[in-house]
Design an enzyme around this catalytic site. Structure first.
Site, PDB file in Angstrom:
ATOM      1  N   LYS A  27     -33.826  15.735  21.244  1.00  0.00           N
ATOM      2  CA  LYS A  27     -34.781  15.106  22.096  1.00  0.00           C
ATOM      3  C   LYS A  27     -36.079  14.554  21.178  1.00  0.00           C
ATOM      4  O   LYS A  27     -36.576  13.395  21.588  1.00  0.00           O
ATOM      5  CB  LYS A  27     -35.236  16.049  23.141  1.00  0.00           C
ATOM      6  CG  LYS A  27     -36.011  15.351  24.320  1.00  0.00           C
ATOM      7  CD  LYS A  27     -36.605  16.356  25.416  1.00  0.00           C
ATOM      8  CE  LYS A  27     -35.748  17.199  26.177  1.00  0.00           C
ATOM      9  NZ  LYS A  27     -35.214  16.440  27.278  1.00  0.00           N
ATOM     10  N   ARG A  97     -40.553  20.893  26.994  1.00  0.00           N
ATOM     11  CA  ARG A  97     -39.278  20.901  26.949  1.00  0.00           C
ATOM     12  C   ARG A  97     -38.480  21.297  25.677  1.00  0.00           C
ATOM     13  O   ARG A  97     -39.027  20.839  24.699  1.00  0.00           O
ATOM     14  CB  ARG A  97     -38.544  19.314  27.171  1.00  0.00           C
ATOM     15  CG  ARG A  97     -38.732  18.975  28.606  1.00  0.00           C
ATOM     16  CD  ARG A  97     -38.331  17.478  28.618  1.00  0.00           C
ATOM     17  NE  ARG A  97     -39.124  16.810  29.491  1.00  0.00           N
ATOM     18  CZ  ARG A  97     -38.962  16.397  30.716  1.00  0.00           C
ATOM     19  NH1 ARG A  97     -37.715  16.554  31.400  1.00  0.00           N
ATOM     20  NH2 ARG A  97     -39.771  15.319  31.498  1.00  0.00           N
ATOM     21  N   GLY A 106     -29.230  22.068  29.721  1.00  0.00           N
ATOM     22  CA  GLY A 106     -29.387  22.757  31.026  1.00  0.00           C
ATOM     23  C   GLY A 106     -29.460  24.230  30.257  1.00  0.00           C
ATOM     24  O   GLY A 106     -29.501  25.141  31.201  1.00  0.00           O
ATOM     25  N   MET A 108     -31.240  25.627  28.115  1.00  0.00           N
ATOM     26  CA  MET A 108     -32.577  26.309  27.509  1.00  0.00           C
ATOM     27  C   MET A 108     -33.717  26.049  28.634  1.00  0.00           C
ATOM     28  O   MET A 108     -33.402  24.912  29.522  1.00  0.00           O
ATOM     29  CB  MET A 108     -32.932  25.918  26.278  1.00  0.00           C
ATOM     30  CG  MET A 108     -32.008  26.456  25.314  1.00  0.00           C
ATOM     31  SD  MET A 108     -32.517  26.145  23.381  1.00  0.00           S
ATOM     32  CE  MET A 108     -32.377  24.308  23.366  1.00  0.00           C
ATOM     33  N   ARG A 341     -30.154  10.062  24.175  1.00  0.00           N
ATOM     34  CA  ARG A 341     -29.052  10.478  23.025  1.00  0.00           C
ATOM     35  C   ARG A 341     -27.772  10.105  23.240  1.00  0.00           C
ATOM     36  O   ARG A 341     -27.393   9.591  24.195  1.00  0.00           O
ATOM     37  CB  ARG A 341     -29.026  12.212  23.533  1.00  0.00           C
ATOM     38  CG  ARG A 341     -28.660  12.416  24.995  1.00  0.00           C
ATOM     39  CD  ARG A 341     -28.765  13.856  25.565  1.00  0.00           C
ATOM     40  NE  ARG A 341     -28.413  13.912  26.767  1.00  0.00           N
ATOM     41  CZ  ARG A 341     -28.536  15.144  27.653  1.00  0.00           C
ATOM     42  NH1 ARG A 341     -29.154  16.057  26.726  1.00  0.00           N
ATOM     43  NH2 ARG A 341     -28.301  15.278  28.626  1.00  0.00           N
ATOM     44  N   HIS A 459     -24.648  19.333  36.911  1.00  0.00           N
ATOM     45  CA  HIS A 459     -24.330  20.132  35.977  1.00  0.00           C
ATOM     46  C   HIS A 459     -22.774  20.280  35.775  1.00  0.00           C
ATOM     47  O   HIS A 459     -22.245  20.262  34.895  1.00  0.00           O
ATOM     48  CB  HIS A 459     -24.945  21.659  36.288  1.00  0.00           C
ATOM     49  CG  HIS A 459     -24.511  22.689  35.251  1.00  0.00           C
ATOM     50  ND1 HIS A 459     -23.253  23.794  35.444  1.00  0.00           N
ATOM     51  CD2 HIS A 459     -24.995  23.029  34.008  1.00  0.00           C
ATOM     52  CE1 HIS A 459     -23.435  24.689  34.485  1.00  0.00           C
ATOM     53  NE2 HIS A 459     -24.362  24.054  33.589  1.00  0.00           N
ATOM     54  N   ARG A 565      12.567  26.077  14.682  1.00  0.00           N
ATOM     55  CA  ARG A 565      12.726  27.501  14.767  1.00  0.00           C
ATOM     56  C   ARG A 565      14.161  27.597  15.369  1.00  0.00           C
ATOM     57  O   ARG A 565      14.281  27.496  16.638  1.00  0.00           O
ATOM     58  CB  ARG A 565      12.015  28.091  15.460  1.00  0.00           C
ATOM     59  CG  ARG A 565      10.422  28.328  14.710  1.00  0.00           C
ATOM     60  CD  ARG A 565       9.406  28.796  15.755  1.00  0.00           C
ATOM     61  NE  ARG A 565       9.496  27.471  16.508  1.00  0.00           N
ATOM     62  CZ  ARG A 565       8.029  26.818  16.916  1.00  0.00           C
ATOM     63  NH1 ARG A 565       6.831  27.533  16.752  1.00  0.00           N
ATOM     64  NH2 ARG A 565       7.947  25.774  17.726  1.00  0.00           N
ATOM     65  N   ARG A 621      14.322  25.993   9.721  1.00  0.00           N
ATOM     66  CA  ARG A 621      14.104  27.376   9.310  1.00  0.00           C
ATOM     67  C   ARG A 621      15.144  28.268   9.720  1.00  0.00           C
ATOM     68  O   ARG A 621      15.510  28.287  10.876  1.00  0.00           O
ATOM     69  CB  ARG A 621      12.807  28.166   9.861  1.00  0.00           C
ATOM     70  CG  ARG A 621      12.589  29.392   9.335  1.00  0.00           C
ATOM     71  CD  ARG A 621      11.343  30.017   9.781  1.00  0.00           C
ATOM     72  NE  ARG A 621      11.208  30.269  11.206  1.00  0.00           N
ATOM     73  CZ  ARG A 621       9.986  31.049  11.997  1.00  0.00           C
ATOM     74  NH1 ARG A 621       9.107  30.887  11.386  1.00  0.00           N
ATOM     75  NH2 ARG A 621      10.308  30.724  13.249  1.00  0.00           N
ATOM     76  N   SER A 767       6.218  25.233   2.409  1.00  0.00           N
ATOM     77  CA  SER A 767       5.754  25.264   3.756  1.00  0.00           C
ATOM     78  C   SER A 767       4.969  26.245   4.269  1.00  0.00           C
ATOM     79  O   SER A 767       5.584  27.293   4.292  1.00  0.00           O
ATOM     80  CB  SER A 767       6.869  24.711   4.903  1.00  0.00           C
ATOM     81  OG  SER A 767       6.076  24.592   6.414  1.00  0.00           O
ATOM     82  N   THR A 770       1.200  29.591   7.914  1.00  0.00           N
ATOM     83  CA  THR A 770      -0.362  30.373   7.881  1.00  0.00           C
ATOM     84  C   THR A 770      -0.435  31.434   8.948  1.00  0.00           C
ATOM     85  O   THR A 770      -1.483  32.155   8.878  1.00  0.00           O
ATOM     86  CB  THR A 770      -1.383  29.131   7.990  1.00  0.00           C
ATOM     87  OG1 THR A 770      -0.950  28.410   8.941  1.00  0.00           O
ATOM     88  CG2 THR A 770      -1.440  28.451   6.724  1.00  0.00           C
ATOM     89  N   ASN A 771       0.260  31.450   9.924  1.00  0.00           N
ATOM     90  CA  ASN A 771       0.271  32.331  11.001  1.00  0.00           C
ATOM     91  C   ASN A 771       0.487  33.699  10.165  1.00  0.00           C
ATOM     92  O   ASN A 771      -0.304  34.794  10.211  1.00  0.00           O
ATOM     93  CB  ASN A 771       1.242  32.274  11.974  1.00  0.00           C
ATOM     94  CG  ASN A 771       1.160  31.091  12.861  1.00  0.00           C
ATOM     95  OD1 ASN A 771       0.024  30.356  12.790  1.00  0.00           O
ATOM     96  ND2 ASN A 771       2.239  30.718  13.780  1.00  0.00           N
ATOM     97  N   CYS A 834       2.940  24.787   8.457  1.00  0.00           N
ATOM     98  CA  CYS A 834       3.754  24.835   9.840  1.00  0.00           C
ATOM     99  C   CYS A 834       3.061  25.929  10.680  1.00  0.00           C
ATOM    100  O   CYS A 834       3.733  26.056  11.687  1.00  0.00           O
ATOM    101  CB  CYS A 834       5.369  24.811   9.722  1.00  0.00           C
ATOM    102  SG  CYS A 834       5.604  26.248   8.703  1.00  0.00           S
ATOM    103  N   TYR A 854       1.710  17.092   4.098  1.00  0.00           N
ATOM    104  CA  TYR A 854       1.981  16.872   5.479  1.00  0.00           C
ATOM    105  C   TYR A 854       1.251  18.213   6.301  1.00  0.00           C
ATOM    106  O   TYR A 854       1.268  19.067   5.753  1.00  0.00           O
ATOM    107  CB  TYR A 854       3.213  16.511   5.903  1.00  0.00           C
ATOM    108  CG  TYR A 854       4.120  17.682   5.884  1.00  0.00           C
ATOM    109  CD1 TYR A 854       4.248  18.615   6.739  1.00  0.00           C
ATOM    110  CD2 TYR A 854       5.012  17.738   4.801  1.00  0.00           C
ATOM    111  CE1 TYR A 854       5.251  19.522   6.937  1.00  0.00           C
ATOM    112  CE2 TYR A 854       5.841  18.800   4.700  1.00  0.00           C
ATOM    113  CZ  TYR A 854       6.113  19.636   5.604  1.00  0.00           C
ATOM    114  OH  TYR A 854       6.979  20.663   5.552  1.00  0.00           O
TER     115      TYR A 854
END
Lengths: 879, 879
Positions: A27, A97, A106, A108, A341, A459, A565, A621, A767, A770-771, A834, A854
């Site tokens: 602002k 403000r 809204g 703050m 803004r 809001h 899978r 897989r 591949s 990552t889980n 993956c 990828y």
């Protein structure tokens, strides 16, 4: 000398500028910018976010020098305005403000009309000749100051206001005249004293100090913290504080106030879009207490101001090269700009605005691609109501189309209930008369939001659009009864738990559930996707297990399957019986017999997937989960299985017991199954390769890639690969034909990551799973970590939930090590991801930086990944 | 030209030498060495282990060139001996013996008297004038060749032999005269034909080819494979085959055969130690069918040969600088050496021999340290019978003290039963009339072995000593009835499952269980330990949780505690009640109240441990296991807890349910507990530091080291450290005194290993928790991996069980990464290991190479670790 904490603006000149957002807040920076642009901005000054930061570091005390600079700022302001604090002849009133570097609408605190006191009221009356305005401003100030600064209960003031209104039979606040408002002021002063045990502070400087503190403090109120969490706002110093000369929209019928967007924030249409209210102050519009007028009608009320607004609209868009969200006030006919803004918008709007601005040569394609929040894109991808089903469903109300999309859910009437029900996995629609910042949590978990009061900039509407959540606002015909937990829409009563459906693009509210249809992905969306594909450098694949999912994903732009899978295929229909037969078998022969039944089924599945892929590669897989996942663990299930399979319950129970694992995550699964029971892998390899040959025979290209899961030691892959290649050689011999294939592995065991050079000798591709790499790398069981992980994120131990956003510092390090080691040995190795992180923008940026070939993600996240991949490339090639 | 497969020896000259063990096998290499030393070795030739390897690679066919070289070897042998295969006038007979690079006594095949046939028998009679000897040799050959080479059932021959003995009333084999033996030969020939459908092959070259094949094949028979597994023998090519001119110990009463050790293999005493039998062939001694005479008595029978043996004993020890195990044969009064090798010995013997040889200046201290197998040392460390208890227990028999140590267990009568019972966790004593290589598995799991037949060099004795297992052999007074599963020892009957106790150092067999006493660690043992400490460069600490364990470990030479697990302290007596109160508490206050009860208890424990440590450092790990481990999971336990604690069963059940985890290994444990419930860590830190101050006040040095477990992210350690330091500061203030302390972490989460540079900023030390690092790094649940890990080791995927021997290639890589990163940031960081690998010699060598400061292991493994650490230093500094 102390730091510069105060930046002034006014009279066509400002010390700040738009680029100083992190110091002055959005602002403040934009008020400065607009001042320098020559727009009519009431003068004032901005206290920096650094001051706020030092306030907190200082045990909530002002840093040294701030007081002096504020007083100097006030002095300059008094000079600019030719008015003084507390001066009965020419009193200066200001607004105070908040304004952080990132917009938190809204969340703050704000205090208006500061500087007023009995003496000033008298002066104001004299000066303006408008007694009602003076008393109205005073009562507004006491209420706001009491509520916001002194934490007096809001209801206490409201109660007195209502009493006076009742006493005089006033319906609207505007029905109260000066005398009545004076009475309100007197009652407010008693309320103030009663709640704070203090007399109302009449000294404007004291008022100002209190209010600046209140704004500083509001940076860390609960809802601001929650808002930052939900919106992933991090790394800010604090809020700036803007002290600005008041202009009054409530100075009678030639005064007014409004908010507008330079383009339509819902659709992106290039039209001026907004609302205003005459004789009102800003909060009246935003809070949705009175329903405002569409901006177009302003030309009838004040043609000059309207024309001036249109000019400003154009000027701002050309200056900022983005759609703007502005606030203005008209005081006795004269226009003042209070804010500009970047406008929050729906995904549809974002896409259209970006595409249009390229057409209008305001921005480049690259800028257009960078302009859209990938996460928001989700809105465009999820199914909309099936038009036929929608037509046939009873409309019970129509509100404003406040945030597009479609949602069906069960009705709840409070944010708390919404959170509670959602935790149980229920889909809820949050129904409120109007929403307030306290409702943020509930809005976040609801499928859709319905309010009976408030406009397009209320809001509920603003927040819902930001969340990309369907919202119907201001559905005035319905009545919401919190006590009875009931909506009345004419004769129709909707109780808590009943299903309703919302169309956020039309505003329609339906009774019951509605079937959904696929979204359309043409037009501007296609254009953005096309530009994304042009600028991204890494591939986007999908995780899909069925021909249908594959088709959806290819339509969304997937360039292959990164993870198919196979185990999901074993659950459908009768397949599970054959699979369980395999598990129960006592020896290899028994297993082979059962596997023979599964072979043609799997082959057919793969054929369907290969066809749907139209030549794109497909990483399949081999069986991954532990065998016990395929058996019923409860007595009823075991009994049923026993009857279906004509095997004793004891045998089933014994098998379940013998397969039980203390830590199944680290148990007998992945390639460990295929190595101990090679006949399972053999069957799967055969199904894949035979399917590939069959599809290839039809003239369709196929690129099967066999993925060995859970490899920790290169020897596992070596043995599995040799075994698969033996089977494939046999098939090629039987069929007298060949097909190209790849064999690779998932890198999901930390050991494989740190020995990836060895693993790479036997892998055509890696591949990154990552889980599991997160589970083992961090030592977190995904099923259990809920007990401490939210606290960990709250404590800042992990910046994000590492299962949602890739933990680049830790798990990412394992990925980097593996990439480096793998490439060292096998320069051409294909590298992909993956895990579920493959569809998450921050994680995709990491994948780009690490040099993966990828990412692969669920079908509905494919467009998000395409956009995020393009942004990663653009952002990082710029540097 | 083909490879050289055949190395000859004879007439004082050999092509091979002792250093060529891996090519010629131990036996072949040493026959060559002895030949070159001028010892009386019958000539012959050795077929290399490479030939065996190529035999297997070649689909069990001889590699090209082997046949020609064997025939040439036979020719040379014929020339050396002046005798020829099949020559009735001067027939050449040979032995064909296996011999791998590492001794595998009795595991592979041997054929003696090869070359015999009816024509040769006639010639032998003529030449030797000993008709009985000729027929005996022939019947032995048919039996051995039939059994070993053609796989005719052993029993079939035994049955015929017994029939002939019965027919003529012969008690011993030696009671059979030539005619009777001729009858045996005829019967044997029929048996051979019946079982093999072939006539007995009379051509010696054909016999030789068959026998060489049989020896090659025996490399991979079940018992040889099992023996190599149990004894961790890896990386060998195969077995060599030794073809050697026969010398006959069965040529009448001036002939004989024997085995001897140059020192006592049980005690290490420097005395000639062995056994012999006159008129016998080697297998008669080894198999323990006839009980042989002690070697000293040979001087009465053949003074010259005995003196010659004493000379050879001295010569061999000086040449090999180690205790030797020799085989000899006396043919008609003349001594021949058939084998020498490094003698297998008990740990006590190994220690004494090494220490004595240093005294005798045969070897250096360093060589002495390298000479002892650390794993074997275990024998010396385990408790012996409590002398008083032993004295009071009934001796039911006395056999030979075949392998020292003491064992109590339940009686079983077969190797299979031993394995089955042991699987159930039972302690068993394996009781056999005599053992055979088939019994290896059962012997390995038994606590002790008892045989009723056989001498100190019988199969049972040799194998048991190698295993470091208590064994009483040849307890002739007892009768073992396999059918009744019963031992009769005079009037005493011992049934299957009854308890007996063996003293392997005295040969006593006791009825019932006997209490045990600590071993003595003085004398030569102390000397070896002293030398180890002199040459090792890394520290040895212990894992101990009680003052008692600490005392034991310090006595064993531990230089501190590397891992003190505080959770074990919570299980004892009433403590568990307070701990459970803590778990059940609904809020912090409730938890704190319960923790207050635990504080003085923990403090006292730590005081005891600090005192026992006498100034050595003590690494104390804060609470690690998930809380559910402290609650009863069964209904009975919950009911009991409910009664004791006066809490409803439902509340306990609810708590157990709410704490349930799918993968507890990856669950809410380690520092995750202390971060979510800081009051637990605070209490523990307070107990540690207050105890340290209390002990310090008594003038005893204390070095507390607080270890934060399961850190994955440096921020966990940062927060935990700050919190601990705050508590410590408070205590110092309260007590107005200080004590030095360290705070560090376990590196057991892979993420911590790869981000160890960040972690090191907040750690004074790293202790590698290689158990969990293996679980997470490899993705193996220790509790479940039994389902596939043995197969994995068998398949060679992991060389050893990674929970027993550190997986240096994978988990080790994580350790190396962490060491490198940690040192980069914190040059003086202390690095240790506290997983169970800390007491395993191969893993200790890895720790040495990786540059760790110390290893920590269970008290009883401390001496092993000291020795292994010294060996690692010596082996690697040599290079």
């Amino acid at each position: 000398m102390s730091k510069k904490f105060v930046y002034s603006f006014g009279s066509g000149k400002a010390e700040g500028k738009a680029k100083m957002k992190s110091l002055l807040g959005g602002k403040g920076a934009n008020l400065a910018e607009m001042t320098n642009l020559g727009l009519p901005v009431p003068p004032g000054f901005t206290i920096t976010t650094e001051a706020c930061d030092m306030f907190y570091r200082n045990g909530k005390k002002w840093p040294s020098g701030l007081k002096e600079q504020v007083l100097a700022g006030v002095k300059k302001l008094e000079k600019d305005m030719g008015a003084s604090f507390g001066d009965p002849k020419n009193p200066l009133l200001v607004s105070v403000r908040s304004g952080a570097a990132v917009s938190m609408p809204g969340m703050m605190d704000t205090v208006l009309n500061l500087g007023i006191n009995p003496v000033v009221v008298a002066g104001l009356i004299k000066k303006s000749g408008n007694e009602r305005f003076a008393w109205d401003s005073f009562r507004r100030f006491i209420q706001m100051f009491g509520d916001v600064v002194m934490e007096v209960e809001h209801e206490a003031f409201e109660h007195e206001l209502q009493s006076v209104k009742d006493k005089y039979g006033a319906k609207q606040d505007t029905d109260l005249d000066a005398a009545m408002l004076k009475e309100v002021v007197e009652r407010y002063e008693s309320v103030f004293k009663k709640y704070t045990s203090k007399k109302f502070p009449e000294n404007p400087i004291e008022q100002l100090e209190y209010s600046i503190n209140a704004v500083f403090n509001s940076w860390n109120n609960d809802r601001a913290i929650k808002y930052r969490q939900i919106n992933d706002i991090k790394g800010l110093l604090g809020t700036a504080v803007n002290v600005q000369a008041m202009v009054f929209g409530n100075m009678g019928n030639t005064s007014g106030t409004g908010v507008a967007f330079t383009r339509d924030p819902s659709t992106g249409e290039n039209r001026f879009y907004g609302e205003y209210l005459m004789n009102a102050q800003g909060e009246d519009v935003v809070a949705g207490i009175r329903t405002p007028n569409p901006i177009e009608t302003l030309q009838k009320v004040n043609k000059g101001a309207y024309k001036q607004l249109l000019d400003i609209r154009k000027k701002l868009e050309h200056h900022y090269k983005d759609m703007q969200d502005i606030e203005f006030t008209i005081q006795e006919g004269k226009l003042y700009m209070l804010q500009t803004r970047s406008g929050k918008r729906t995904a549809a709007s974002a896409v259209r605005v970006a595409a249009d601005m390229v057409k209008e040569k305001l921005i480049t394609e690259k800028e257009a691609v960078l302009r859209i929040d990938p996460a928001q894109l989700d809105q465009l991808l999820h199914p909309m109501f099936d038009p036929k089903a929608e037509k046939e469903t009873k409309v019970i109300s129509k509100g404003l189309p406040a945030s597009p999309g479609a949602a069906s859910g069960q009705v709840v009437f409070s944010a708390d209930d919404a959170e509670e029900w959602a935790k149980k996995g229920l889909n809820v629609i949050l129904c409120r008369i109007e929403t307030s910042p306290e409702d943020i949590g509930g809005m976040n978990v609801a499928r859709g939001i319905l309010t009976s009061r408030g406009g397009m900039t209320s809001h509920a509407a603003v927040v819902a659009r930001g969340m990309g959540k369907c919202c119907v606002a201001g559905a005035g015909e319905i009545r919401i009864d919190y006590k009875k937990k009931e909506i009345s829409a004419g004769a129709v009563k909707v109780k808590e738990g009943d299903w309703i459906s919302l169309n956020g693009s039309t505003g329609n509210v339906y009774l019951g559930k509605i079937a959904t249809a696929e979204p359309s992905l043409a037009g501007n969306f296609a254009k953005i996707m096309q530009w994304s594909d042009k600028y991204r450098t890494i591939g986007v694949r999908t995780n899909a297990d069925t021909p249908h999912d594959t088709e959806v994903a290819v339509k969304f732009g997937a360039e292959g399957i990164g993870l198919c899978r196979t185990e999901h295929m074993f659950f459908e229909g009768n397949r599970i019986i054959a699979f369980r037969e395999m598990i129960l078998a006592d020896d290899v022969e028994g297993r082979k017999k059962a596997l023979e039944k599964l072979l043609p089924i799997q082959r057919k599945d793969f054929e369907g997937i290969f066809k749907a892929l139209k030549g794109y590669p497909c990483t399949i897989r081999l069986l991954d989960p532990p065998l016990h996942e395929f058996l019923p663990h409860d007595e009823a299930g075991q009994k049923e299985m026993s009857e279906v399979m004509k095997v004793s319950v004891e045998k089933i129970k014994d098998k379940v017991d013998s397969l039980h694992e203390f830590n199944p995550m680290l148990g007998h699964r992945g390639c460990r199954l295929g190595l101990i029971y090679p006949e399972i892998s053999d069957m799967q390899v055969r199904a894949i390769i035979e399917a590939a040959l069959n599809v290839k025979a039809k003239g369709i290209k196929v690129k099967p890639e066999i993925m060995i899961p859970l490899v920790g030691n290169y020897k596992e892959l070596k043995i599995a690969r040799e075994s698969a290649e033996k089977e494939i050689k046999d098939i090629f011999k039987e069929r007298k034909t060949k097909v190209e294939y790849k064999i690779g592995t998932m890198i999901e065991v930390p050991r494989a990551a740190v020995t990836a050079d060895e693993v790479a000798r036997y892998a055509d591709f890696f591949s990154f799973g990552t889980n599991d790499l997160t589970q083992m790398g961090c030592g977190f069981s995904r099923d259990d970590a809920g007990k401490f992980l939210p606290d960990y994120v709250a404590m800042g131990i992990y910046e994000y939930d590492p299962f949602q956003v890739l933990d680049t510092d830790g798990v990412g390090k394992l990925v980097e090590i593996a990439v480096k080691l793998g490439r060292k040995i096998n320069k051409n190795i294909k590298l992909g991801i993956c895990g579920e992180h493959g569809g998450e923008p921050k994680s995709i940026e990491f994948c780009y930086k690490t040099g993966l070939s990828y990412v692969s993600c669920s079908p509905y996240r494919v467009p998000i990944a395409r956009l995020a991949a393009a942004q990663a490339a653009l952002r990082n090639s710029k540097k």
